[in-house]
Motif scaffolding. Structure first.
Motif, mmCIF file in Angstrom:
data_model
loop_
_atom_site.group_PDB
_atom_site.id
_atom_site.type_symbol
_atom_site.label_atom_id
_atom_site.label_comp_id
_atom_site.label_asym_id
_atom_site.label_seq_id
_atom_site.Cartn_x
_atom_site.Cartn_y
_atom_site.Cartn_z
ATOM 1 N N VAL A 21 0.890 -0.818 -0.195
ATOM 2 C CA VAL A 21 0.164 -0.413 0.266
ATOM 3 C C VAL A 21 0.847 1.193 0.084
ATOM 4 C CG1 VAL A 21 -1.851 1.308 1.467
ATOM 5 C CG2 VAL A 21 -1.191 -1.492 1.420
ATOM 6 N N LEU A 22 0.428 1.995 -1.126
ATOM 7 C CA LEU A 22 1.464 3.455 -0.705
ATOM 8 C C LEU A 22 0.427 4.744 -0.597
ATOM 9 C CD1 LEU A 22 3.545 3.004 -4.089
ATOM 10 C CD2 LEU A 22 4.413 2.542 -1.266
ATOM 11 N N GLU A 23 0.755 5.970 -0.761
ATOM 12 C CA GLU A 23 -0.084 6.754 -0.163
ATOM 13 C C GLU A 23 -0.040 7.465 -0.823
ATOM 14 O OE1 GLU A 23 -0.778 10.543 3.395
ATOM 15 O OE2 GLU A 23 -1.781 7.748 3.740
ATOM 16 N N PHE A 24 -0.561 8.548 -1.724
ATOM 17 C CA PHE A 24 -0.334 9.379 -2.776
ATOM 18 C C PHE A 24 -1.192 10.885 -2.385
ATOM 19 C CE2 PHE A 24 0.799 5.695 -5.363
ATOM 20 C CZ PHE A 24 2.106 6.210 -5.692
ATOM 21 N N LEU A 25 -1.750 12.108 -3.366
ATOM 22 C CA LEU A 25 -2.023 12.978 -3.037
ATOM 23 C C LEU A 25 -3.399 12.416 -4.553
ATOM 24 C CD1 LEU A 25 -0.378 16.073 -2.306
ATOM 25 C CD2 LEU A 25 -1.903 14.220 -0.267
ATOM 26 N N ALA A 26 -4.219 12.898 -4.101
ATOM 27 C CA ALA A 26 -5.615 13.099 -4.796
ATOM 28 C C ALA A 26 -6.155 13.978 -6.050
ATOM 29 C CB ALA A 26 -6.740 12.441 -4.637
ATOM 30 N N ALA A 27 -5.983 13.486 -7.809
ATOM 31 C CA ALA A 27 -5.683 14.780 -8.384
ATOM 32 C C ALA A 27 -7.337 14.822 -8.156
ATOM 33 C CB ALA A 27 -5.195 14.680 -9.944
ATOM 34 N N GLU A 28 -7.925 14.792 -8.109
ATOM 35 C CA GLU A 28 -9.646 14.239 -7.592
ATOM 36 C C GLU A 28 -10.498 14.074 -6.570
ATOM 37 O OE1 GLU A 28 -11.120 12.982 -11.919
ATOM 38 O OE2 GLU A 28 -9.445 12.119 -11.747
ATOM 39 N N SER A 29 -11.357 13.466 -7.051
ATOM 40 C CA SER A 29 -12.272 12.389 -6.520
ATOM 41 C C SER A 29 -12.014 11.324 -6.606
ATOM 42 C CB SER A 29 -14.219 12.899 -6.750
ATOM 43 O OG SER A 29 -14.909 12.049 -5.997
ATOM 44 N N ILE A 30 -11.618 10.796 -6.145
ATOM 45 C CA ILE A 30 -11.760 9.247 -6.141
ATOM 46 C C ILE A 30 -12.732 8.152 -5.100
ATOM 47 C CG2 ILE A 30 -10.535 7.095 -6.104
ATOM 48 C CD1 ILE A 30 -8.218 8.979 -6.912
ATOM 49 N N ALA A 31 -13.436 7.372 -5.639
ATOM 50 C CA ALA A 31 -13.595 6.165 -4.985
ATOM 51 C C ALA A 31 -12.959 4.845 -4.086
ATOM 52 C CB ALA A 31 -15.035 6.282 -5.499
ATOM 53 N N VAL A 32 -13.238 4.443 -3.031
ATOM 54 C CA VAL A 32 -13.028 3.264 -2.999
ATOM 55 C C VAL A 32 -13.191 2.184 -3.357
ATOM 56 C CG1 VAL A 32 -12.874 1.078 -1.173
ATOM 57 C CG2 VAL A 32 -13.277 3.830 -0.698
ATOM 58 N N GLY A 33 -12.643 1.202 -4.306
ATOM 59 C CA GLY A 33 -12.169 0.139 -5.265
ATOM 60 C C GLY A 33 -11.636 0.581 -6.685
ATOM 61 N N GLN A 34 -11.372 1.827 -6.924
ATOM 62 C CA GLN A 34 -11.597 2.809 -7.857
ATOM 63 C C GLN A 34 -9.708 2.198 -8.661
ATOM 64 O OE1 GLN A 34 -13.270 6.877 -8.581
ATOM 65 N NE2 GLN A 34 -14.623 5.667 -10.006
ATOM 66 N N LEU A 35 -9.786 1.545 -10.142
ATOM 67 C CA LEU A 35 -8.490 1.556 -10.419
ATOM 68 C C LEU A 35 -7.612 3.210 -10.343
ATOM 69 C CD1 LEU A 35 -8.637 -0.955 -12.712
ATOM 70 C CD2 LEU A 35 -7.215 -1.332 -11.396
ATOM 71 N N VAL A 36 -6.180 3.227 -10.591
ATOM 72 C CA VAL A 36 -6.197 4.750 -10.332
ATOM 73 C C VAL A 36 -4.549 4.806 -10.976
ATOM 74 C CG1 VAL A 36 -6.927 5.891 -8.366
ATOM 75 C CG2 VAL A 36 -4.836 4.889 -7.936
ATOM 76 N N SER A 64 -8.762 4.046 -0.475
ATOM 77 C CA SER A 64 -9.451 4.561 1.036
ATOM 78 C C SER A 64 -10.598 5.851 -0.378
ATOM 79 C CB SER A 64 -9.196 5.744 1.760
ATOM 80 O OG SER A 64 -7.732 6.395 1.481
ATOM 81 N N ALA A 65 -11.995 7.060 0.181
ATOM 82 C CA ALA A 65 -11.814 7.357 -0.766
ATOM 83 C C ALA A 65 -12.031 8.687 -0.692
ATOM 84 C CB ALA A 65 -13.845 7.196 -0.901
ATOM 85 N N GLN A 66 -11.754 10.022 -1.650
ATOM 86 C CA GLN A 66 -11.769 11.419 -1.165
ATOM 87 C C GLN A 66 -12.127 12.203 -2.559
ATOM 88 O OE1 GLN A 66 -9.374 11.822 1.103
ATOM 89 N NE2 GLN A 66 -8.553 10.386 1.293
ATOM 90 N N GLY A 67 -12.681 12.826 -1.224
ATOM 91 C CA GLY A 67 -14.183 13.898 -2.216
ATOM 92 C C GLY A 67 -13.115 15.117 -3.477
ATOM 93 N N SER A 68 -12.263 14.844 -2.584
ATOM 94 C CA SER A 68 -11.793 16.769 -3.908
ATOM 95 C C SER A 68 -10.008 15.943 -3.695
ATOM 96 C CB SER A 68 -11.583 17.512 -2.744
ATOM 97 O OG SER A 68 -11.091 17.558 -1.518
ATOM 98 N N ALA A 69 -9.263 17.037 -5.036
ATOM 99 C CA ALA A 69 -8.450 17.027 -5.108
ATOM 100 C C ALA A 69 -7.364 17.672 -4.009
ATOM 101 C CB ALA A 69 -7.898 18.513 -6.509
ATOM 102 N N GLY A 70 -5.825 16.786 -3.859
ATOM 103 C CA GLY A 70 -5.022 17.102 -2.704
ATOM 104 C C GLY A 70 -5.233 16.866 -1.236
#
Length: 142
Positions: A21-36, A64-70
């Motif tokens: 498991v690696l941790e990154f910053l999201a560029a957009e909204s991402i849901a659990v289970g989505q390929l990135v 993990s889900a993220q609702g916004s960039a950053g």
């Protein structure tokens, strides 16, 4: 930071994972289970898509889900992942899985439209379990 977690696929409960498991910053909204994929913007990840130019190759699945960039998002880059919904329908063990034309999705059928990218992202190891191991080799369908 990198975390190596060691559970076997047979011991996975609903919506759990085991692996690298690696941790990154999201560029957009991402849901659990989505390929990135890596967006090229400050090492951020976005939702991968086989038919959206530049939104590939997939590097893993969001845990993990993220609702916004950053926002920080954990990505399973290699290991096992269980989805209690069976990724929208029960998987067939042994099926090779590809990056889908549906943003962030898996499919057992290789994308076949002109311009689609074909990328193996894993193998179904149960009706709700996937071995995540994205190939960085991507072929453009003509």
């Amino acid at each position: 930071p990198m975390v190596v977690e060691g559970l076997g696929a047979s011991s996975l409960a609903d919506d759990t994972h085991a692996g690298v498991v690696l941790e990154f910053l999201a560029a957009e909204s991402i849901a659990v289970g989505q390929l990135v994929y890596m967006t090229g913007t400050d090492g951020r990840v976005g939702v991968a898509d086989a038919n959206d130019s530049g939104h590939y190759p997939a590097i893993g699945v969001a845990l993990s889900a993220q609702g916004s960039a950053g926002s920080a998002v954990k990505i399973l880059t290699h290991g096992t992942f269980n989805d209690s919904d069976g990724f929208g329908g029960d998987l067939t063990e042994g099926n090779v899985l590809y990056l889908s034309e549906t943003a962030g999705g898996f499919t057992a059928t290789a994308p076949s439209d002109d311009g689609d990218r074909v990328q193996v992202v894993g193998v179904a190891i149960g009706t709700k379990d996937v071995f995540i191991s994205p190939s960085l080799d991507v072929i453009e369908h003509d």
